[in-house]
Design an enzyme around this catalytic site. Structure first.
Site, PDB file in Angstrom:
ATOM      1  N   TYR A 184      22.322 -20.495  16.211  1.00  0.00           N
ATOM      2  CA  TYR A 184      22.540 -21.559  17.195  1.00  0.00           C
ATOM      3  C   TYR A 184      21.353 -21.658  18.140  1.00  0.00           C
ATOM      4  CZ  TYR A 184      23.831 -17.853  20.533  1.00  0.00           C
ATOM      5  OH  TYR A 184      23.828 -16.741  21.350  1.00  0.00           O
ATOM      6  N   CYS A 185      21.150 -22.861  18.666  1.00  0.00           N
ATOM      7  CA  CYS A 185      20.100 -23.118  19.652  1.00  0.00           C
ATOM      8  C   CYS A 185      20.535 -24.325  20.477  1.00  0.00           C
ATOM      9  CB  CYS A 185      18.745 -23.346  18.976  1.00  0.00           C
ATOM     10  SG  CYS A 185      18.766 -24.632  17.711  1.00  0.00           S
ATOM     11  N   THR A 186      19.680 -24.814  21.348  1.00  0.00           N
ATOM     12  CA  THR A 186      20.088 -25.835  22.316  1.00  0.00           C
ATOM     13  C   THR A 186      20.644 -27.087  21.640  1.00  0.00           C
ATOM     14  OG1 THR A 186      18.349 -25.040  23.786  1.00  0.00           O
ATOM     15  CG2 THR A 186      19.364 -27.149  24.338  1.00  0.00           C
ATOM     16  N   VAL A 213      24.213 -26.025  20.723  1.00  0.00           N
ATOM     17  CA  VAL A 213      25.122 -25.667  21.809  1.00  0.00           C
ATOM     18  C   VAL A 213      25.564 -26.914  22.570  1.00  0.00           C
ATOM     19  CG1 VAL A 213      25.402 -24.302  23.914  1.00  0.00           C
ATOM     20  CG2 VAL A 213      24.030 -23.402  22.020  1.00  0.00           C
TER      21      VAL A 213
END
Length: 306
Positions: A184-186, A213
């Site tokens: 996961y990342c922004t 996210v």
């Protein structure tokens, strides 16, 4: 329609002439009065821009009119062009700076050999099915994870995205190669590349959260598996998903709970420092000394697109 908005977007697709597209994008944004940061490369486009909603919508329509960008992945959030100091449109070898452009292959459908995309709901279904076997793997820099992350996530010790290749090649995560891994990342763009790099290195079951996210938080708020605040790379610095958030960060001066980063008070440094409001109000408190001014520093919000 004057309500201000910020969009975060990307598309992995082959681009034959990124420089020509750079000139077009810069002219388009300036004509609409938008500010932000846009990166183009032979692999695609990655950007975040802000301004009045009507102008942002015009920008989206114009950009999507280019066939390669017709399926642009876009996340909308509250904000404005004032969240960015200026407009910056650049061409680089990568639209996400992993330092491994030769390891990435893209076609008209996106990244070749990347992880399986999961909606926020499908993330929960995977966890319900496989329980504690599921590993959440943070695809961001460590300072971002200090204020928000998925419960029990693995947070690699990286200061910049370029550190991930060496981190994966170190062998410290080899015991995870046969477990289901959710990266996961922004907004999802870093995980497009990270998941492909992991699969190339023998991680067998790799997923990524579609929309990152941002979409997960908008779907579940603070009632899901995410804890804390989301660091974003503009003048807002953080995005919250409700007033009932958990505060994970700690002030680097007094250890009080906080989610707010400030530039170091030492003008020669300007590294990001996690501080509570009380300590930040004392301008020189917690600033690093002159001996640290030339030391490596954490990337500031103006130096990296998520």
């Amino acid at each position: 329609m004057r309500e201000p908005k910020v969009i975060l977007y990307y598309a992995f697709t082959p681009l034959a002439d990124p420089e020509a597209l750079r000139l077009w994008q810069e002219t388009l944004c300036r004509s609409l009065g938008l500010k932000g940061r846009i990166l183009l490369s032979p692999h695609g486009i990655n950007g975040t821009v802000g301004g009045p909603m009507a102008e942002v919508k015009r920008y989206v329509r114009a950009t999507k009119s280019y066939p390669a960008f017709a399926k642009l992945d876009i996340k909308w959030s509250d904000g404005s062009g004032d969240d960015f100091p200026r407009l910056r449109v650049r061409v680089r070898d990568e639209i996400v700076s992993f330092g491994a452009p030769g390891d990435l292959t893209v076609n008209e459908q996106g990244v070749v050999g990347g992880g399986v995309h999961l909606t926020p709901q499908e993330v929960h279904e995977l966890v319900a099915l496989k329980g504690d076997e599921v590993v959440f793997f943070d695809g961001r820099n460590a300072f971002e994870a200090a204020i928000g992350r998925f419960k029990n996530a693995i947070v690699p010790s990286v200061e910049t995205t370029r550190d991930f290749v060496a981190e994966l090649d170190s062998g410290k995560y080899d015991d995870l190669k046969n477990r289901p891994i959710v990266t996961y990342c922004t907004g999802g763009v870093r995980c497009e590349v990270l998941s492909a790099l992991m699969k190339q290195r023998g991680f067998h079951e790799v997923y990524q959260i579609a929309g990152g996210v941002v979409l997960y938080g908008e779907t579940y708020g603070n009632q899901g598996l995410w804890e804390g605040s989301l660091f974003v790379f503009d003048e807002r610095m953080i995005q919250e998903f409700g007033d009932d958030r958990t505060v994970l960060g700690r002030c680097e001066v007094c250890r009080a709970p906080t989610s707010r980063y400030y530039n170091c008070a030492n003008p020669a440094c300007r590294a990001l420092t996690l501080k509570c409001d009380a300590c930040a109000a004392i301008s020189d408190r917690g600033a690093c000394g002159p001996q640290h001014a030339s030391a490596p520093r954490t990337k500031t919000l103006r130096e990296e697109i998520s």
